[in-house]
Design a protein around this motif. Structure first.
Motif, PDB file in Angstrom:
ATOM      1  N   GLY A 132      -2.245 -63.053  -0.478  1.00 57.79           N
ATOM      2  CA  GLY A 132      -2.829 -62.695  -1.765  1.00 57.79           C
ATOM      3  C   GLY A 132      -2.273 -63.518  -2.903  1.00 57.79           C
ATOM      4  O   GLY A 132      -1.097 -63.875  -2.916  1.00 57.79           O
ATOM      5  N   SER A 133      -3.127 -63.801  -3.890  1.00 53.78           N
ATOM      6  CA  SER A 133      -2.707 -64.637  -5.019  1.00 53.78           C
ATOM      7  C   SER A 133      -2.892 -63.935  -6.356  1.00 53.78           C
ATOM      8  O   SER A 133      -3.305 -64.547  -7.337  1.00 53.78           O
ATOM      9  N   GLY A 134      -2.608 -62.611  -6.368  1.00 52.24           N
ATOM     10  CA  GLY A 134      -2.498 -61.929  -7.652  1.00 52.24           C
ATOM     11  C   GLY A 134      -1.223 -62.391  -8.339  1.00 52.24           C
ATOM     12  O   GLY A 134      -0.515 -63.282  -7.848  1.00 52.24           O
ATOM     13  N   ALA A 176     -12.364 -67.095  -3.360  1.00 54.43           N
ATOM     14  CA  ALA A 176     -12.490 -68.548  -3.558  1.00 54.43           C
ATOM     15  C   ALA A 176     -11.635 -69.060  -4.700  1.00 54.43           C
ATOM     16  O   ALA A 176     -11.643 -70.263  -4.986  1.00 54.43           O
ATOM     17  N   GLN A 177     -10.900 -68.179  -5.348  1.00 53.81           N
ATOM     18  CA  GLN A 177     -10.079 -68.568  -6.487  1.00 53.81           C
ATOM     19  C   GLN A 177      -8.845 -67.675  -6.556  1.00 53.81           C
ATOM     20  O   GLN A 177      -8.827 -66.595  -5.965  1.00 53.81           O
ATOM     21  N   PRO A 178      -7.795 -68.115  -7.260  1.00 53.08           N
ATOM     22  CA  PRO A 178      -6.598 -67.282  -7.388  1.00 53.08           C
ATOM     23  C   PRO A 178      -6.791 -66.176  -8.416  1.00 53.08           C
ATOM     24  O   PRO A 178      -7.774 -66.172  -9.162  1.00 53.08           O
ATOM     25  N   GLY A 179      -5.845 -65.237  -8.437  1.00 54.01           N
ATOM     26  CA  GLY A 179      -5.837 -64.247  -9.507  1.00 54.01           C
ATOM     27  C   GLY A 179      -5.976 -62.809  -9.076  1.00 54.01           C
ATOM     28  O   GLY A 179      -5.582 -61.908  -9.813  1.00 54.01           O
ATOM     29  N   GLY A 180      -6.578 -62.552  -7.907  1.00 56.94           N
ATOM     30  CA  GLY A 180      -6.766 -61.158  -7.520  1.00 56.94           C
ATOM     31  C   GLY A 180      -7.591 -60.412  -8.556  1.00 56.94           C
ATOM     32  O   GLY A 180      -8.666 -60.870  -8.958  1.00 56.94           O
ATOM     33  N   ARG A 181      -7.079 -59.276  -9.019  1.00 57.42           N
ATOM     34  CA  ARG A 181      -7.791 -58.494 -10.021  1.00 57.42           C
ATOM     35  C   ARG A 181      -7.959 -59.238 -11.340  1.00 57.42           C
ATOM     36  O   ARG A 181      -8.763 -58.847 -12.178  1.00 57.42           O
ATOM     37  N   ASN A 187     -10.398 -68.613   0.484  1.00 58.10           N
ATOM     38  CA  ASN A 187     -11.353 -68.170   1.511  1.00 58.10           C
ATOM     39  C   ASN A 187     -10.659 -68.011   2.867  1.00 58.10           C
ATOM     40  O   ASN A 187     -11.249 -68.286   3.914  1.00 58.10           O
ATOM     41  N   HIS A 188      -9.422 -67.573   2.832  1.00 59.11           N
ATOM     42  CA  HIS A 188      -8.642 -67.320   4.047  1.00 59.11           C
ATOM     43  C   HIS A 188      -8.258 -65.833   4.096  1.00 59.11           C
ATOM     44  O   HIS A 188      -7.538 -65.350   3.221  1.00 59.11           O
ATOM     45  N   THR A 189      -8.754 -65.137   5.100  1.00 55.18           N
ATOM     46  CA  THR A 189      -8.522 -63.696   5.237  1.00 55.18           C
ATOM     47  C   THR A 189      -7.513 -63.416   6.347  1.00 55.18           C
ATOM     48  O   THR A 189      -7.661 -63.927   7.469  1.00 55.18           O
TER      49      THR A 189
END
Length: 497
Positions: free
Chosen positions: A9-11, A35-40, A244-246
């Motif tokens: 995760g990238s929050g 597809a982008q950082p930031g999470g919420r 896009n990596h789960t």
């Protein structure tokens, strides 16, 4: 010992952990399902030219953000322009409104005009709040909270009674102010902590200092500029981001993570920091290796979820500030719907953010970027028809306040976001938006542990563990988790080797 570390995760907590772990000399990979950082805190743009921050919008405690960048030899000004808002925000009541000035001295004057002697009381309140802020944000929040012995320092021991841990916030505020509007104004910041002021320790008056005294700010380009800046810092340290990596499974052998299954492939790592939803992360493990079972999570008091609307209004909205709180109804009635009745509120409170009042680049000319947020109970139904009904109600109240008409017909872009979206996008437990409530029994050592008790190289970070919800605490949480791997896991690796 150089380790290969995965961040899930990238929050804010994930990016922070990545930066600190990479700075320590580790090989760091951040895996983000979007597809982008930031999470919420992601951001999106529309064809019409609107730019919406999806989550956080209150830039408080600016010193905490500056501390992060200072740790890497830079500052926020190297990445974005930070504007101090004046007024900080406006609070709307049934028969009045209060506009919070930028300067603290002006705020004291305002209090004195509303209630005799309230200016002096505010000074007393803020002196105590400043002390709590300095102790809380410098000493308390940086602890990994494995046990209470971490707090057994002379400084904390001397401070314990001045921190007001056993007094609830509502009672504490009432000692200083009698005017209902002033009390509501002082109680408002702890709503971010996810519980009624009756159940939040008075320690959190530090929020008043971190907001009202240090000011409310806005990064030009949107709150997302903070995400991009932190990502750049992390990458400068050597961290690599994979979008896009789960994460599909956490693979464990002999009490140690051996690999992660990511998009169907196995990737080996020496350690993992999970910035993803704590409960969801544990579902990727066998039940016997989880820190907590389902009953544990069911007993927790969660901060609210919320109904969000991202609106592009094809017309100016006069008399609306950057931040506006609509408090025409009783706070406790709304809170009761969240925590006790667990239903949609009959007399709701909500928040409106209009960043186009400050930043011309987030909306087309002669248009407004309008973000609406209404706190809700977690786990309730949130169908489109219900969402739309509350949207119309909120817009009518915006019209009443601003003197405009028929805002609904001027909507050029509309997107709703609610409980089910928090679940589908973030695997958020119950669709919560802010993590666990900061009640006394969910503070410090009583929060979900930052370390897995049965797996030596798995750590958790973010709003469901220490130090708690909010952007500044999440940034600190990432630093704590990275430090834990750097300092505490070496012995575990030596034992395994």
């Amino acid at each position: 010992m150089r380790k290969k570390i995965a961040i899930i995760g990238s929050g804010f907590s994930g990016i922070s952990a990545a930066a600190y772990a990479a700075k320590a000399g580790n090989e760091v990979h951040v895996f983000e399902q979007h597809a982008q950082p930031g999470g919420r805190a992601r951001q999106f743009s529309t064809e019409q030219g609107y730019v919406f921050d999806m989550g956080p919008s209150w830039y408080w405690m600016p010193d905490i953000m500056e501390n992060f960048f200072a740790d890497f030899g830079c500052k926020t000004a190297d990445f974005f322009e930070l504007i101090s808002l004046n007024p900080q925000f406006e609070m709307i009541f049934a028969d009045d409104k209060i506009s919070i000035p930028e300067r603290y001295e002006d705020l004291k004057d305002l209090f004195g005009r509303i209630e005799v002697g309230a200016d002096r009381q505010l000074e007393r309140f803020m002196q105590s709040a400043k002390f709590k802020y300095e102790v809380g944000m410098q000493d308390f929040v940086n602890k990994p909270c494995h046990n209470w012995l971490e707090f057994a320092s002379p400084k904390i021991a001397k401070s314990v009674f001045k921190l007001d841990l056993l007094t609830n916030f509502r009672t504490y505020v009432a000692k200083y102010f009698t005017d209902k509007k002033l009390r509501a104004l002082m109680e408002f910041p702890v709503i971010f902590l996810g519980a009624s002021p009756k159940h939040i320790p008075a320690l959190y008056s530090l929020m008043n200092y971190g907001g009202y005294a240090l000011g409310t700010h806005y990064p030009m380009g949107g709150f997302y500029q903070l995400v991009l800046a932190m990502q750049k810092v992390s990458e400068n340290q050597g961290a690599v981001f994979h979008f896009n990596h789960t994460i599909e499974k956490i693979n464990v052998a002999n009490g140690k993570i051996t690999s992660l299954t990511i998009n169907g492939a196995y990737h080996e790592f020496d350690a993992v920091i999970a910035s993803s939803d704590y409960h969801h992360t544990e579902t990727l493990l066998p039940e016997e290796l989880r820190n907590y079972d389902e009953k544990y999570w069911q007993r927790r008091t969660f901060a609210p979820s919320c109904l969000l609307y991202y609106l592009g209004i094809k017309a100016p909205i006069p008399n609306l500030k950057h931040h506006t709180l609509f408090f025409e109804h009783d706070l406790d009635e709304h809170i009761d719907c969240i925590y006790n009745e667990k239903k949609w509120p009959e007399k709701s409170l909500f928040y409106a953010c209009c960043p186009s009042k400050t930043d011309a680049n987030v909306a087309p000319q002669n248009s407004e970027n309008l973000f609406l947020l209404m706190p809700l109970a977690i786990g309730i139904e949130d169908g489109e028809e219900t969402r739309e009904r509350y949207l119309k109600e909120m817009l009518l109240r915006v019209e009443r306040h601003t003197g405009t008409t028929d805002l609904f017909s001027k909507i050029e872009y509309k997107k709703s976001y609610c409980i089910s979206d928090f679940i589908s996008d973030y695997n958020a437990y119950g669709g919560n938006a802010y993590g666990l409530a900061n009640t006394l029994t969910q503070t410090a050592v009583w929060k979900p542990k930052i370390k897995n008790k049965k797996i030596c190289n798995l750590f958790y970070t973010g709003q469901l563990t220490v130090p708690g919800p909010g952007v500044p605490p999440s940034i600190i949480s990432g630093k704590i988790a990275a430090n834990e791997i750097h300092h505490l896991k070496i012995k575990s690796y030596e034992k395994i080797i």
